[in-house]
Scaffold this motif. Structure first.
Motif, PDB file in Angstrom:
ATOM      1  N   SER A   1       0.887  -1.331   0.158  1.00  0.00           N
ATOM      2  CA  SER A   1       0.070  -0.111  -0.027  1.00  0.00           C
ATOM      3  C   SER A   1       0.921   1.456   0.103  1.00  0.00           C
ATOM      4  CB  SER A   1      -0.992   0.011   1.420  1.00  0.00           C
ATOM      5  OG  SER A   1      -1.693  -0.954   1.383  1.00  0.00           O
ATOM      6  N   SER A   2       1.128   1.831  -1.162  1.00  0.00           N
ATOM      7  CA  SER A   2       1.537   3.018  -1.267  1.00  0.00           C
ATOM      8  C   SER A   2       0.586   4.222  -1.373  1.00  0.00           C
ATOM      9  CB  SER A   2       2.888   3.086  -2.157  1.00  0.00           C
ATOM     10  OG  SER A   2       3.608   4.278  -2.131  1.00  0.00           O
ATOM     11  N   SER A   3       1.244   5.497  -1.552  1.00  0.00           N
ATOM     12  CA  SER A   3       0.236   6.480  -1.473  1.00  0.00           C
ATOM     13  C   SER A   3       0.754   7.489  -2.576  1.00  0.00           C
ATOM     14  CB  SER A   3       0.426   7.328  -0.174  1.00  0.00           C
ATOM     15  OG  SER A   3      -0.345   8.384  -0.233  1.00  0.00           O
ATOM     16  N   CYS A   4      -0.186   8.397  -3.051  1.00  0.00           N
ATOM     17  CA  CYS A   4       0.040   9.611  -4.102  1.00  0.00           C
ATOM     18  C   CYS A   4       0.929  10.513  -3.308  1.00  0.00           C
ATOM     19  CB  CYS A   4      -0.993  10.061  -4.568  1.00  0.00           C
ATOM     20  SG  CYS A   4      -2.257  10.796  -3.359  1.00  0.00           S
ATOM     21  N   THR A   5       0.862  10.529  -1.964  1.00  0.00           N
ATOM     22  CA  THR A   5       1.691  11.502  -0.981  1.00  0.00           C
ATOM     23  C   THR A   5       3.176  11.498  -1.719  1.00  0.00           C
ATOM     24  OG1 THR A   5       2.125  12.261   1.072  1.00  0.00           O
ATOM     25  CG2 THR A   5       2.385   9.848   0.746  1.00  0.00           C
ATOM     26  N   VAL A   6       3.704  10.605  -2.232  1.00  0.00           N
ATOM     27  CA  VAL A   6       4.991  10.221  -2.791  1.00  0.00           C
ATOM     28  C   VAL A   6       5.204  11.489  -3.894  1.00  0.00           C
ATOM     29  CG1 VAL A   6       5.265   7.800  -2.221  1.00  0.00           C
ATOM     30  CG2 VAL A   6       4.602   8.526  -4.533  1.00  0.00           C
ATOM     31  N   TYR A   7       4.214  11.655  -4.485  1.00  0.00           N
ATOM     32  CA  TYR A   7       4.441  13.034  -5.574  1.00  0.00           C
ATOM     33  C   TYR A   7       4.439  14.301  -4.953  1.00  0.00           C
ATOM     34  CZ  TYR A   7       2.964   8.914  -8.548  1.00  0.00           C
ATOM     35  OH  TYR A   7       2.826   7.632  -9.461  1.00  0.00           O
TER      36      TYR A   7
ATOM     37  N   ASP B   1       4.724  18.809 -10.474  1.00  0.00           N
ATOM     38  CA  ASP B   1       4.719  19.662 -11.546  1.00  0.00           C
ATOM     39  C   ASP B   1       3.789  19.600 -12.707  1.00  0.00           C
ATOM     40  OD1 ASP B   1       6.932  20.212 -10.142  1.00  0.00           O
ATOM     41  OD2 ASP B   1       8.211  18.512 -10.948  1.00  0.00           O
ATOM     42  N   THR B   2       3.174  18.527 -13.147  1.00  0.00           N
ATOM     43  CA  THR B   2       2.176  18.319 -13.985  1.00  0.00           C
ATOM     44  C   THR B   2       1.183  17.433 -13.764  1.00  0.00           C
ATOM     45  OG1 THR B   2       3.649  16.832 -15.117  1.00  0.00           O
ATOM     46  CG2 THR B   2       3.653  18.769 -16.254  1.00  0.00           C
ATOM     47  N   LEU B   3      -0.005  17.864 -14.266  1.00  0.00           N
ATOM     48  CA  LEU B   3      -1.298  16.993 -14.073  1.00  0.00           C
ATOM     49  C   LEU B   3      -1.825  16.438 -15.201  1.00  0.00           C
ATOM     50  CD1 LEU B   3      -2.828  19.276 -11.268  1.00  0.00           C
ATOM     51  CD2 LEU B   3      -2.197  17.013 -10.867  1.00  0.00           C
ATOM     52  N   PRO B   4      -2.391  15.267 -15.611  1.00  0.00           N
ATOM     53  CA  PRO B   4      -2.636  14.359 -14.339  1.00  0.00           C
ATOM     54  C   PRO B   4      -1.254  13.608 -13.751  1.00  0.00           C
ATOM     55  CG  PRO B   4      -3.442  13.297 -16.336  1.00  0.00           C
ATOM     56  CD  PRO B   4      -3.223  14.730 -16.687  1.00  0.00           C
ATOM     57  N   ILE B   5      -1.139  13.208 -12.886  1.00  0.00           N
ATOM     58  CA  ILE B   5       0.368  12.355 -12.406  1.00  0.00           C
ATOM     59  C   ILE B   5       0.393  11.188 -12.782  1.00  0.00           C
ATOM     60  CG2 ILE B   5       1.640  11.966 -10.411  1.00  0.00           C
ATOM     61  CD1 ILE B   5      -0.136  13.699  -8.776  1.00  0.00           C
TER      62      ILE B   5
ATOM     63  N   THR C   1       5.733   8.112 -13.883  1.00  0.00           N
ATOM     64  CA  THR C   1       6.964   8.251 -13.918  1.00  0.00           C
ATOM     65  C   THR C   1       7.424   9.988 -13.484  1.00  0.00           C
ATOM     66  OG1 THR C   1       6.421   9.286 -16.071  1.00  0.00           O
ATOM     67  CG2 THR C   1       7.390   6.901 -16.146  1.00  0.00           C
ATOM     68  N   ALA C   2       6.250  10.400 -12.891  1.00  0.00           N
ATOM     69  CA  ALA C   2       6.464  11.753 -12.193  1.00  0.00           C
ATOM     70  C   ALA C   2       7.501  11.583 -11.196  1.00  0.00           C
ATOM     71  CB  ALA C   2       5.391  12.364 -11.597  1.00  0.00           C
ATOM     72  N   PRO C   3       8.279  12.701 -10.853  1.00  0.00           N
ATOM     73  CA  PRO C   3       9.376  12.433  -9.775  1.00  0.00           C
ATOM     74  C   PRO C   3       8.741  12.353  -8.320  1.00  0.00           C
ATOM     75  CG  PRO C   3       9.375  14.592 -10.609  1.00  0.00           C
ATOM     76  CD  PRO C   3       8.454  13.767 -11.524  1.00  0.00           C
ATOM     77  N   VAL C   4       9.577  11.385  -7.402  1.00  0.00           N
ATOM     78  CA  VAL C   4       8.959  11.503  -6.319  1.00  0.00           C
ATOM     79  C   VAL C   4       9.668  12.678  -5.516  1.00  0.00           C
ATOM     80  CG1 VAL C   4       9.570  10.002  -4.047  1.00  0.00           C
ATOM     81  CG2 VAL C   4       8.890   9.049  -5.942  1.00  0.00           C
TER      82      VAL C   4
ATOM     83  N   THR D   1       7.925   7.311   5.098  1.00  0.00           N
ATOM     84  CA  THR D   1       7.755   5.913   5.223  1.00  0.00           C
ATOM     85  C   THR D   1       7.595   5.287   3.994  1.00  0.00           C
ATOM     86  OG1 THR D   1       5.808   5.778   6.122  1.00  0.00           O
ATOM     87  CG2 THR D   1       7.363   6.030   7.732  1.00  0.00           C
ATOM     88  N   LYS D   2       6.511   5.971   3.219  1.00  0.00           N
ATOM     89  CA  LYS D   2       6.101   5.190   1.949  1.00  0.00           C
ATOM     90  C   LYS D   2       7.166   5.208   0.942  1.00  0.00           C
ATOM     91  CE  LYS D   2       1.839   4.168   3.485  1.00  0.00           C
ATOM     92  NZ  LYS D   2       1.768   2.745   3.588  1.00  0.00           N
ATOM     93  N   GLN D   3       7.795   6.222   0.784  1.00  0.00           N
ATOM     94  CA  GLN D   3       8.992   6.310  -0.145  1.00  0.00           C
ATOM     95  C   GLN D   3      10.060   5.315   0.138  1.00  0.00           C
ATOM     96  OE1 GLN D   3      10.399  10.454  -0.656  1.00  0.00           O
ATOM     97  NE2 GLN D   3       8.265  11.200  -1.067  1.00  0.00           N
ATOM     98  N   ILE D   4      10.374   5.517   1.492  1.00  0.00           N
ATOM     99  CA  ILE D   4      11.327   4.513   1.801  1.00  0.00           C
ATOM    100  C   ILE D   4      10.776   3.219   1.776  1.00  0.00           C
ATOM    101  CG2 ILE D   4      12.772   3.567   3.893  1.00  0.00           C
ATOM    102  CD1 ILE D   4      12.610   6.624   4.870  1.00  0.00           C
ATOM    103  N   SER D   5       9.713   2.649   1.932  1.00  0.00           N
ATOM    104  CA  SER D   5       9.498   1.413   1.784  1.00  0.00           C
ATOM    105  C   SER D   5       9.268   0.912   0.381  1.00  0.00           C
ATOM    106  CB  SER D   5       7.752   1.316   2.238  1.00  0.00           C
ATOM    107  OG  SER D   5       7.633   1.533   3.680  1.00  0.00           O
ATOM    108  N   GLU D   6       9.047   1.881  -0.717  1.00  0.00           N
ATOM    109  CA  GLU D   6       9.274   1.604  -1.979  1.00  0.00           C
ATOM    110  C   GLU D   6      10.715   1.219  -2.403  1.00  0.00           C
ATOM    111  OE1 GLU D   6       7.463   4.012  -4.936  1.00  0.00           O
ATOM    112  OE2 GLU D   6       5.256   3.910  -4.119  1.00  0.00           O
ATOM    113  N   GLU D   7      11.633   2.206  -1.740  1.00  0.00           N
ATOM    114  CA  GLU D   7      13.015   1.772  -2.031  1.00  0.00           C
ATOM    115  C   GLU D   7      13.373   0.345  -1.406  1.00  0.00           C
ATOM    116  OE1 GLU D   7      15.047   3.711  -3.578  1.00  0.00           O
ATOM    117  OE2 GLU D   7      13.506   5.344  -4.127  1.00  0.00           O
ATOM    118  N   ILE D   8      12.823   0.064  -0.105  1.00  0.00           N
ATOM    119  CA  ILE D   8      13.071  -1.265   0.318  1.00  0.00           C
ATOM    120  C   ILE D   8      12.727  -2.502  -0.486  1.00  0.00           C
ATOM    121  CG2 ILE D   8      12.478  -2.799   2.154  1.00  0.00           C
ATOM    122  CD1 ILE D   8      12.335  -0.091   4.175  1.00  0.00           C
TER     123      ILE D   8
END
Ligand code: NAD
Ligand code: WQD
Length: 340
Positions: free
Chosen positions: A124-130, A134-138, A141-144, A154-161
């Motif tokens: 379970s990740s989240s749009c909070t990572v975006y 910079d552009t919509l819709p997201i 490939t949009a930058p984290v 924690t969501k960003q680190i979890s994705e990296e893990i």
């Protein structure tokens, strides 16, 4: 019948996903420590599916207990990991709780996956990572963006893990980036049960309509949007739940293109806070007491998903409308408050 472990399966999104998993023919075992849910949810799920899911009370922060659990359940084909703490404000006040609960639990589960050859893992990740995009819709490939809260971090680190673990093992993982989940099951047997004062918009709206809260505060009408209030992509929790089943099936049948994949889960449509308020009044016929107040610190202006990847690659599309979601959220609130 494949056995799937659903962590946090008594929570809001987890419980709706358990229903869809059972409807799709999976055997489910839920673990939850009841820190943000109750055992009543098991009854709600059973009333809908007529099949009680297996349940074990387990705190995933206890590494030893996690290992013991897997020793007893050697036949798990995949894991959907919902268990986490999710209140953004609380994470700022108590970052260590969030880093411990959201990262240790993931690490302990992945250690078991690695040593036991459990290769299918949905996160379970989240749009909070975006952040503020910079552009919509997201698109995926949009930058984290640098996280603005320990929760988001924690969501960003979890994705990296997950990415790093996939790189060195046979693990296959899909991170699903949810936009704003709302609504409840159409039967009103399960729904969102926020502890204390709701931080999220829709539970605050339904509690206000039910008379539990006096008035909804709309946080800002001076944003650079059409009506001045913030824009989000509100997705029905049942649509969201169905996407988990599809993502799981993708992993189980080795249809994934890379070992670590990311998908946006949203409707692709942005709605302003005032639009949600109006839609609630129109759909339910309830008059909502609300006032415009100052902006809430940390809110991003406008966020909505590009859903093309989920549509094409997963073959999933949100089907329910905002009206469906608000009507179900209201039906659920009335049931909880025993309003006829
Ligand atoms: P929720 O709080 O309703 O469900 C989480 C469940 O996990 C709860 O039942 C809780 O008791 C359990 N849990 C927490 N820590 C645990 C632990 N250490 N051991 C065992 N069980 C534990 O939350 P939700 O809204 O269903 O969210 C599920 C997931 O989706 C979370 O990872 C959350 O961060 C993520 N997410 C939620 C939203 C949202 O707006 N609801 C948006 C994006 C991502
Ligand atoms: C939606 C809109 C508010 C309450 C949060 C997390 C995010 C993700 C989803 C987990 C905003 C406005 C709200 C109120 C209001 N969770 N609002 N009055 O902020 O988009 O996202 O939940 O990953 O990480 O940050 O959702 O429901 O809190 O707010 O006006 O009483 O409603 O300002 O514009 P948000 P939300």
């Amino acid at each position: 019948m494949k056995k799937i472990l659903v962590t946090g399966g008594l929570g809001y999104i987890g419980s709706h996903t358990v229903v869809e998993l059972q409807n799709a023919g999976f055997k489910v075992i839920i673990v939850d420590n009841l820190s943000n849910s109750s055992l009543d949810v098991l009854e709600g799920i059973t009333n809908i599916t007529k099949t009680p899911p297996a349940f074990e009370r387990l705190d995933l922060r206890l590494k030893w207990d996690v290992t013991e659990f897997f020793k007893e359940h050697s036949d798990i084909a995949g894991i959907i990991h919902f268990a986490a703490s999710k209140a953004v404000g609380e994470s700022v006040e108590n970052p260590l709780l969030y880093y411990e609960n959201n990262l240790n639990t993931l690490i302990y589960l992945l250690q078991e996956c690695k040593s036991r050859g459990i290769d299918n893992f949905i996160f379970s990740s989240s749009c909070t990572v975006y952040g503020e995009p910079d552009t919509l819709p997201i698109t995926e490939t949009a930058p984290v963006k640098p996280a603005t809260s320990p929760y988001g971090n924690t969501k960003q680190i979890s994705e990296e893990i997950l990415k790093d673990t996939c790189a060195i093992s046979s693990l296959k993982s899909i991170a699903l980036r949810y936009f704003n989940p709302i609504g409840a099951h159409a039967t009103a047997q399960i729904g969102e049960l926020p502890a204390g004062v709701p931080q999220n918009l829709v539970p605050f709206i339904t509690q206000t309509a039910a008379g539990v809260r006096q008035e909804l505060s709309v946080f800002g009408d001076d944003y650079p949007t059409e009506d001045g209030s913030c824009i989000r992509d509100y997705i029905h929790v049942v649509d969201l739940a169905k996407a988990h089943v599809i993502a799981l099936q993708r992993l189980l049948s080795n249809k994934n293109e890379t070992q670590f994949e990311v998908f946006n889960l949203g409707t692709g449509r942005g709605s302003s806070v005032l639009e949600v308020v109006n839609s609630f009044e129109k759909t339910t016929g309830e008059k909502l007491n609300y006032k415009i107040v100052a902006r809430r610190p940390g809110d991003v202006i406008s966020v909505y998903a590009d859903t093309a990847k989920a549509n094409k690659v997963l073959g999933w599309k949100a089907e329910k409308t905002m009206e469906d979601a608000l009507a179900s959220a209201w039906k659920w609130e009335k049931k909880v408050r025993e309003i006829k």
